[in-house]
Design an enzyme around this catalytic site. Sequence first.
Site, PDB file in Angstrom:
ATOM      1  N   LYS A 135      83.116  69.944  78.101  1.00 31.10           N
ATOM      2  CA  LYS A 135      81.929  70.752  77.807  1.00 31.10           C
ATOM      3  C   LYS A 135      82.214  72.250  77.791  1.00 31.10           C
ATOM      4  CE  LYS A 135      78.059  68.905  79.698  1.00 31.10           C
ATOM      5  NZ  LYS A 135      76.652  68.703  79.380  1.00 31.10           N
TER       6      LYS A 135
ATOM      7  N   GLU B 155      73.962  60.287  66.949  1.00 34.75           N
ATOM      8  CA  GLU B 155      73.224  61.411  67.498  1.00 34.75           C
ATOM      9  C   GLU B 155      72.376  62.005  66.378  1.00 34.75           C
ATOM     10  OE1 GLU B 155      74.017  61.475  70.616  1.00 34.75           O
ATOM     11  OE2 GLU B 155      73.244  63.370  71.396  1.00 34.75           O
TER      12      GLU B 155
ATOM     13  N   ASP C 142      74.774  68.122  69.987  1.00 38.72           N
ATOM     14  CA  ASP C 142      73.672  68.354  70.910  1.00 38.72           C
ATOM     15  C   ASP C 142      72.361  67.916  70.257  1.00 38.72           C
ATOM     16  OD1 ASP C 142      72.298  69.124  73.102  1.00 38.72           O
ATOM     17  OD2 ASP C 142      72.595  71.269  72.831  1.00 38.72           O
TER      18      ASP C 142
ATOM     19  N   CYS D 238      51.417 105.389  82.842  1.00 43.87           N
ATOM     20  CA  CYS D 238      50.526 106.552  82.948  1.00 43.87           C
ATOM     21  C   CYS D 238      49.050 106.175  82.783  1.00 43.87           C
ATOM     22  CB  CYS D 238      50.911 107.611  81.913  1.00 43.87           C
ATOM     23  SG  CYS D 238      50.533 107.100  80.225  1.00 43.87           S
TER      24      CYS D 238
ATOM     25  N   LYS E  49      80.774  67.117  70.383  1.00 44.93           N
ATOM     26  CA  LYS E  49      79.717  66.455  71.150  1.00 44.93           C
ATOM     27  C   LYS E  49      78.397  67.042  70.657  1.00 44.93           C
ATOM     28  CE  LYS E  49      78.339  65.668  75.968  1.00 44.93           C
ATOM     29  NZ  LYS E  49      76.939  65.802  75.620  1.00 44.93           N
TER      30      LYS E  49
ATOM     31  N   TYR F  46      78.943  57.510  65.743  1.00 46.73           N
ATOM     32  CA  TYR F  46      80.301  57.542  66.282  1.00 46.73           C
ATOM     33  C   TYR F  46      80.688  56.313  67.086  1.00 46.73           C
ATOM     34  CZ  TYR F  46      77.303  59.148  70.035  1.00 46.73           C
ATOM     35  OH  TYR F  46      76.288  59.241  70.937  1.00 46.73           O
TER      36      TYR F  46
ATOM     37  N   CYS G  43      52.577 104.003  73.749  1.00 42.08           N
ATOM     38  CA  CYS G  43      51.878 104.909  74.638  1.00 42.08           C
ATOM     39  C   CYS G  43      52.004 106.259  73.957  1.00 42.08           C
ATOM     40  CB  CYS G  43      52.562 104.946  76.004  1.00 42.08           C
ATOM     41  SG  CYS G  43      52.021 106.328  77.007  1.00 42.08           S
TER      42      CYS G  43
ATOM     43  N   ASP H  26      67.463  67.385  39.697  1.00 36.73           N
ATOM     44  CA  ASP H  26      66.320  66.943  40.496  1.00 36.73           C
ATOM     45  C   ASP H  26      65.292  66.184  39.656  1.00 36.73           C
ATOM     46  OD1 ASP H  26      67.631  68.353  42.373  1.00 36.73           O
ATOM     47  OD2 ASP H  26      65.985  69.752  42.839  1.00 36.73           O
TER      48      ASP H  26
ATOM     49  N   ARG I 190      67.490  56.296  73.168  1.00 34.30           N
ATOM     50  CA  ARG I 190      68.363  55.779  74.213  1.00 34.30           C
ATOM     51  C   ARG I 190      67.543  55.282  75.404  1.00 34.30           C
ATOM     52  NH1 ARG I 190      70.911  57.643  78.944  1.00 34.30           N
ATOM     53  NH2 ARG I 190      72.957  56.684  79.227  1.00 34.30           N
TER      54      ARG I 190
ATOM     55  N   GLU J 144      86.094  64.505  68.928  1.00 36.92           N
ATOM     56  CA  GLU J 144      84.897  64.676  68.088  1.00 36.92           C
ATOM     57  C   GLU J 144      84.002  65.729  68.724  1.00 36.92           C
ATOM     58  OE1 GLU J 144      82.975  60.880  68.275  1.00 36.92           O
ATOM     59  OE2 GLU J 144      84.753  59.816  67.581  1.00 36.92           O
TER      60      GLU J 144
ATOM     61  N   ASP K 255      63.720  62.563  40.254  1.00 33.50           N
ATOM     62  CA  ASP K 255      62.274  62.360  40.432  1.00 33.50           C
ATOM     63  C   ASP K 255      61.757  61.286  39.476  1.00 33.50           C
ATOM     64  OD1 ASP K 255      62.297  64.274  42.350  1.00 33.50           O
ATOM     65  OD2 ASP K 255      61.540  65.886  41.054  1.00 33.50           O
TER      66      ASP K 255
ATOM     67  N   SER L 241      76.899  56.610  79.214  1.00 30.86           N
ATOM     68  CA  SER L 241      77.093  58.059  79.108  1.00 30.86           C
ATOM     69  C   SER L 241      78.563  58.382  79.370  1.00 30.86           C
ATOM     70  CB  SER L 241      76.159  58.777  80.071  1.00 30.86           C
ATOM     71  OG  SER L 241      76.385  58.296  81.376  1.00 30.86           O
TER      72      SER L 241
ATOM     73  N   CYS M 161      48.878 102.051  79.004  1.00 32.63           N
ATOM     74  CA  CYS M 161      50.277 102.155  79.389  1.00 32.63           C
ATOM     75  C   CYS M 161      50.395 101.795  80.880  1.00 32.63           C
ATOM     76  CB  CYS M 161      50.765 103.580  79.152  1.00 32.63           C
ATOM     77  SG  CYS M 161      52.375 103.906  79.886  1.00 32.63           S
TER      78      CYS M 161
ATOM     79  N   CYS N  71      53.769 111.061  79.459  1.00 26.40           N
ATOM     80  CA  CYS N  71      53.950 109.834  80.254  1.00 26.40           C
ATOM     81  C   CYS N  71      55.313 109.888  80.943  1.00 26.40           C
ATOM     82  CB  CYS N  71      53.861 108.617  79.343  1.00 26.40           C
ATOM     83  SG  CYS N  71      54.290 107.078  80.176  1.00 26.40           S
TER      84      CYS N  71
HETATM   85  S1  IVH Z   1      80.632  58.994  72.982  1.00 22.54           S
HETATM   86  C1  IVH Z   1      80.441  55.312  75.653  1.00 22.54           C
HETATM   87  N1  IVH Z   1      80.672  60.802  71.060  1.00 22.54           N
HETATM   88  O1  IVH Z   1      76.849  63.022  74.462  1.00 22.54           O
HETATM   89  C2  IVH Z   1      80.209  56.269  74.559  1.00 22.54           C
HETATM   90  N2  IVH Z   1      78.902  60.838  72.625  1.00 22.54           N
HETATM   91  O2  IVH Z   1      77.236  61.806  77.774  1.00 22.54           O
HETATM   92  C3  IVH Z   1      79.736  57.558  75.085  1.00 22.54           C
HETATM   93  N3  IVH Z   1      77.255  62.586  72.205  1.00 22.54           N
HETATM   94  O3  IVH Z   1      74.221  61.561  75.249  1.00 22.54           O
HETATM   95  C4  IVH Z   1      79.309  58.523  74.061  1.00 22.54           C
HETATM   96  N4  IVH Z   1      78.207  63.420  70.409  1.00 22.54           N
HETATM   97  O4  IVH Z   1      74.956  60.513  73.020  1.00 22.54           O
HETATM   98  C5  IVH Z   1      80.029  60.320  72.141  1.00 22.54           C
HETATM   99  N5  IVH Z   1      80.804  62.331  69.301  1.00 22.54           N
HETATM  100  C6  IVH Z   1      80.163  61.843  70.380  1.00 22.54           C
HETATM  101  C7  IVH Z   1      78.965  62.393  70.833  1.00 22.54           C
HETATM  102  C8  IVH Z   1      78.370  61.869  71.975  1.00 22.54           C
HETATM  103  C9  IVH Z   1      77.184  63.506  71.237  1.00 22.54           C
HETATM  104  C10 IVH Z   1      76.287  62.449  73.318  1.00 22.54           C
HETATM  105  C11 IVH Z   1      75.982  61.056  73.739  1.00 22.54           C
HETATM  106  C12 IVH Z   1      75.572  61.214  75.180  1.00 22.54           C
HETATM  107  C13 IVH Z   1      76.374  62.389  75.607  1.00 22.54           C
HETATM  108  C14 IVH Z   1      77.549  61.941  76.454  1.00 22.54           C
END
Ligand code: IVH
Length: 678
Positions: A319, A178, A117, A416, A115, A230, A431, A31, A136, A113, A35, A80, A413, A436
């Site tokens: 999902k 993401e 969050d 009681c 998804k 992605y 209490c 580190d 987005r 892949e 730095d 989406s 309480c 009670c």
């Molecule tokens: S593909 C046309 N790949 O999930 C391309 N989406 O409705 C569509 N998300 O909000 C997205 N991880 O941003 C893709 N590995 C992944 C993802 C991903 C998260 C999100 C995306 C969107 C929702 C899909």
Amino acid sequence: MDVRARVEELRRQVSYYAYRYYVLDDPAIPDAAYDALFSELERLEAEHPDLVTPDSPTRRVGGPPLDRFAKVRHAAPILSLANATSAGEVRDWWKRASKFLPGDAPPPEFVVEPKIDGLTVVLTYEDGTFVLGATRGDGEIGEDITANLRTVQAVPLRIPLLPDDGLAAPRRLVVRGEAFMPNDKFRALNRLLAERGEKTFANPRNAAAGGLRQLDPVASRSRYLSLYCYAIVAQDGGTRTETQWELLAYLRRLGFLTPPDSAHIDSLDAAIAYGEEWMRRRDSLNYEADGVVIKLNHLATAQAMGFVGKDPRSAVAFKFPAREATTRLLRIGINVGRTGTLNPYAELEPVQLGGVTIERATLHNFDDLARKDIREGDVVVVQRAGDVIPYVVGPVLELRLPGAQPYQVPAECPVCHQPVRRNEGEVAVYCVNSACPAQLVRLVEHFVSRGAMDIEGFGTNTGALLVEKGLLKDVADIYYLRPEQLLQLEGFKDKKVGNLMAGIAASKERPLARVLAALGIRGVGSVVAQLLADAFGSIDALMAAREEDLQNVEGIGPEISRSIVEYFSIEGNRQVIEKLRRAGVRLAQERRAAEAQAAPAPLNGKTFVITGTLPTLSREEAKTLIEQHGGKVTDSVSRKTDYLVVGEAAGSKLDKARALGVPTLDEAQLRALLGVPS
Ligand code: IVH
């Protein structure tokens, strides 16, 4: 070396080492060395402002606060995805989608892949330099969060980030990814916020959103954020990739992170299986994902398949059942526990979570409630992980109703109405009224439970009913219940009452450790109870013990010692013990076989009859006491009767005993005979 060359050299080094440290989590130098390089670069840039470029690693610090985010139009719509929530729905998706496969399409292969969050972001690079980062938004128009994204280490400020032979930066590249907060960073941030007494975030996603949408990039929490990319939204020049799998590899070469735990798979069934397998691992990963995305690998084919509305046909989100839901908190209720602790819980507007309807969730304790500033009427995030009971993670502050009032810890309480107590340095609110009714119900539940007196036939609601009917004023009253009282209760028929009475009688024989655990002394569970029973041998010895005697027992600390002494110092508790004793509950460790033989029960085989009212013992208690010492109690006096126990207003039985020459005892004499002091 001239300054310009040194600055460029430093930028390359700092970018590389920062990437190793922040992005790959694999530092290449100490580190302090990093730095030093960073400071030198900062110093040279300060001395030569003309040499500063927007892609310098020193520019990650962010700019001045913004009043609002500027709107930006995306290069192409940010689409989406269609959802599937079961393997069957994934197969249905492919059945529909595959009809749109062009005739010359190669055999389908897939990329799976996670998804992630998080929040979708769109990054634009011109001639290799990061020039624009946007949310987005509605898919067409997003907000300019470039300044915040600059502070995210996983956003390369230049591409290719590392010198890479033969890899030219595209003239223009728009990448989709993401942004999210890794779980470890989320925990660290929340710990920090809690220490500072600031509000914590309900989940990594909220924390990420909070970080990215701060108008002040310096204050922004983006340094806790990461980013997985992605997709390529638009590209002008650079390497063309034919498949999604190649595209991910290309993005990595340019310096982006791509979703880990992804796979290239050659059949839909295997892709589904991979998704299901992934699901089982999700708790062990450092990012939150709410499913996997199954994508057709061949990009030209995917393009040719077209769209349904805004969803490309060539991909589907598989999902998982949510572990989290949002709903309204209608009311904060309070449960009174068996040791008197007041436990807050949330009454919720019913919501589906992981396949069940949730209407209640715990709120842990009042400190937690205050720290999270949860208020009645708030929209809250509820979580349920594994099989554990659901709990309220926190409020969605953006949705708070005007006029929502901070929650006040009650001063009394709720059951009681006696004042509550909060011990210094302790989280719990108690209490302290041992009478009670709410505490008593909990205590009875505990007393009769498996690990304690294990009273068979004592149903879950029996305790509450008996307390409500006034038949139980303390746990010892269980041993003085009479069948005729029980028969009057709704649903209590002969058989049920018989079973319950038998269960109660049988429980008198439980070993001392069980009795000690059953009393509900704070800190005394089954393990401590066993230690105490072994060390003291009887409840009388335990009651006589001082704190220091208790602390001499291996495994018993000062807190438990204090709690035990306090328990026995309370008159009501001592009365409970005496009532248990009179009822014949065993209050001493079972004697060893040899001792037991040497000292046989004093009344072995002797027959007693009781008449009249005794000064302190009820008929039932006297009977129990006699039986406990090996005697028998019958109803009528005969030649076989050994003793008649006589109380006030004795009737004809006394006459008969006199006539037959049966000896009589009063209560004091009986006690003397049994060796039970009054
Ligand atoms: S593909 C046309 N790949 O999930 C391309 N989406 O409705 C569509 N998300 O909000 C997205 N991880 O941003 C893709 N590995 C992944 C993802 C991903 C998260 C999100 C995306 C969107 C929702 C899909």
